[in-house]
Design a protein around this motif. Structure first.
Motif, PDB file in Angstrom:
ATOM      1  N   MET A  85       0.820  -1.205   0.000  1.00 58.05           N
ATOM      2  CA  MET A  85       0.000   0.000   0.000  1.00 58.05           C
ATOM      3  C   MET A  85       0.859   1.263   0.000  1.00 58.05           C
ATOM      4  O   MET A  85       0.524   2.266  -0.642  1.00 58.05           O
ATOM      5  N   GLU A 202      -3.707   6.255   7.163  1.00 55.44           N
ATOM      6  CA  GLU A 202      -4.633   5.936   6.072  1.00 55.44           C
ATOM      7  C   GLU A 202      -4.204   4.654   5.353  1.00 55.44           C
ATOM      8  O   GLU A 202      -5.048   3.861   4.926  1.00 55.44           O
ATOM      9  N   THR A 206      -6.323   0.836   5.310  1.00 58.08           N
ATOM     10  CA  THR A 206      -6.724   0.161   4.071  1.00 58.08           C
ATOM     11  C   THR A 206      -5.893  -1.078   3.802  1.00 58.08           C
ATOM     12  O   THR A 206      -5.982  -1.663   2.730  1.00 58.08           O
ATOM     13  N   SER A 207      -5.073  -1.466   4.767  1.00 58.91           N
ATOM     14  CA  SER A 207      -4.330  -2.723   4.665  1.00 58.91           C
ATOM     15  C   SER A 207      -5.012  -3.742   5.573  1.00 58.91           C
ATOM     16  O   SER A 207      -6.144  -3.562   5.980  1.00 58.91           O
ATOM     17  N   ASP A 208      -4.295  -4.790   5.921  1.00 61.32           N
ATOM     18  CA  ASP A 208      -4.899  -5.847   6.736  1.00 61.32           C
ATOM     19  C   ASP A 208      -4.554  -5.723   8.219  1.00 61.32           C
ATOM     20  O   ASP A 208      -4.832  -6.647   8.997  1.00 61.32           O
TER      21      ASP A 208
END
Length: 301
Positions: A85, A202, A206-208
């Motif tokens: 990301m 951010e 939006t990652s795990d």
């Protein structure tokens, strides 16, 4: 149709804290101006408070069991996803680093690349650190004696406030090893250059990475760090970004507050301005926030 063109209105970004996987404003509703190396206004960052810090500690504590219980291999996969990301937002981070640290575009891009590489490097250590931090111990008797590392718990981090590459590369260099070994963290971002840190939130969202594993607070170090140092639910303290001078946010006062609750403490360097974060990191930080559990087991006959 008219040929008249209209000037486009810029959409200014509103930076927010990152706590428990969400993006709250500071509970005070206050912000402070972030400027570049020339004193020009860049953005307004949330002015985190003691209440924000306590909320972040609660979120970090709630995430400890799940994150520490994740297999080391899966933690490595999650951290590698963060690097993916970061790579996808490379240009944004290069621009923020350039403005925050006053370096040129090429140097800023190189610092972002180094931060991505470092995140990958720590991701690769998640399932290997046990080999250097634990092992089988020789004992006199019919027993197996095994030492295994376990995470300390919640780690409060005063992020690097100075030095070449501190705003993102230095930040990654203190966060990644702590969470790679199963800890959760509450980070006091660099007060003078918080934008890359807030944007990193951010990326994490939006990652795990589960909510609460990493929590990022911007604002005055003198407001945030003492709360981390004295909080009874914080198990360890990384004072990398603390200064040696006197004051409530300085290293001596923070160490004294941490001693009251028997925290592990990583002390700051004597001259943080001389630190070059592009240097090889080594494994020291991986081992800083690990406890050793030793198990005895009888041998089979």
């Amino acid at each position: 149709m008219s040929d008249t063109t209209f000037a486009r209105l810029d959409v200014l970004k509103t930076y927010k804290l990152y706590v428990g996987g969400k993006f709250p404003r500071s509970e005070s509703g206050r912000v402070y101006e972030v400027t570049d190396s020339k004193g020009e206004w860049l953005a307004n960052a949330p002015l985190g408070t003691r209440k924000d810090t306590r909320d972040a500690v609660l979120a970090a504590r709630a995430a400890v069991k799940g994150w520490a219980g994740t297999t080391a291999y899966n933690r490595g996969q999650v951290l590698y996803r963060v690097a993916e990301m970061l790579q996808g937002r490379r240009e944004q981070f290069a621009a923020e680093v350039s403005l925050s640290e006053g370096v040129g575009p090429k140097k800023a891009a190189a610092l972002v690349d180094a931060a991505i590489d470092r995140w990958v490097w720590y991701a690769g250590w998640t399932d290997k650190v046990a080999q250097i931090a634990g092992g089988a111990n020789p004992v006199a008797g019919p027993y197996f004696n095994l030492s295994t590392p376990e995470p300390t718990g919640v780690v409060g981090i005063v992020a690097p406030q100075a030095g070449y590459g501190h705003s993102l590369l230095g930040l990654v260099s203190v966060i990644a090893p702590a969470i790679a070994t199963g800890n959760t963290v509450v980070v006091a971002a660099a007060a003078d250059a918080p934008l890359p840190a807030l944007s990193l939130g951010e990326v994490l969202a939006t990652s795990d990475v589960p909510g609460g594993v990493v929590n990022i607070i911007s604002g005055r170090t003198a407001d945030i760090a003492p709360t981390l140092a004295s909080h009874q639910d914080v198990n360890a303290l990384d004072l990398t970004g603390a200064v040696a001078a006197d004051g409530p946010g300085a290293a001596p006062a923070l160490e004294a507050a941490a001693a009251d609750t028997l925290k592990r403490v990583v002390r700051p360097e004597l001259d943080p301005f001389a630190r070059d974060w592009t240097n090889a990191p080594g494994t020291d930080r991986l081992l800083s926030f690990l406890e050793t559990k030793t198990v005895w087991h009888p041998m089979g006959i």
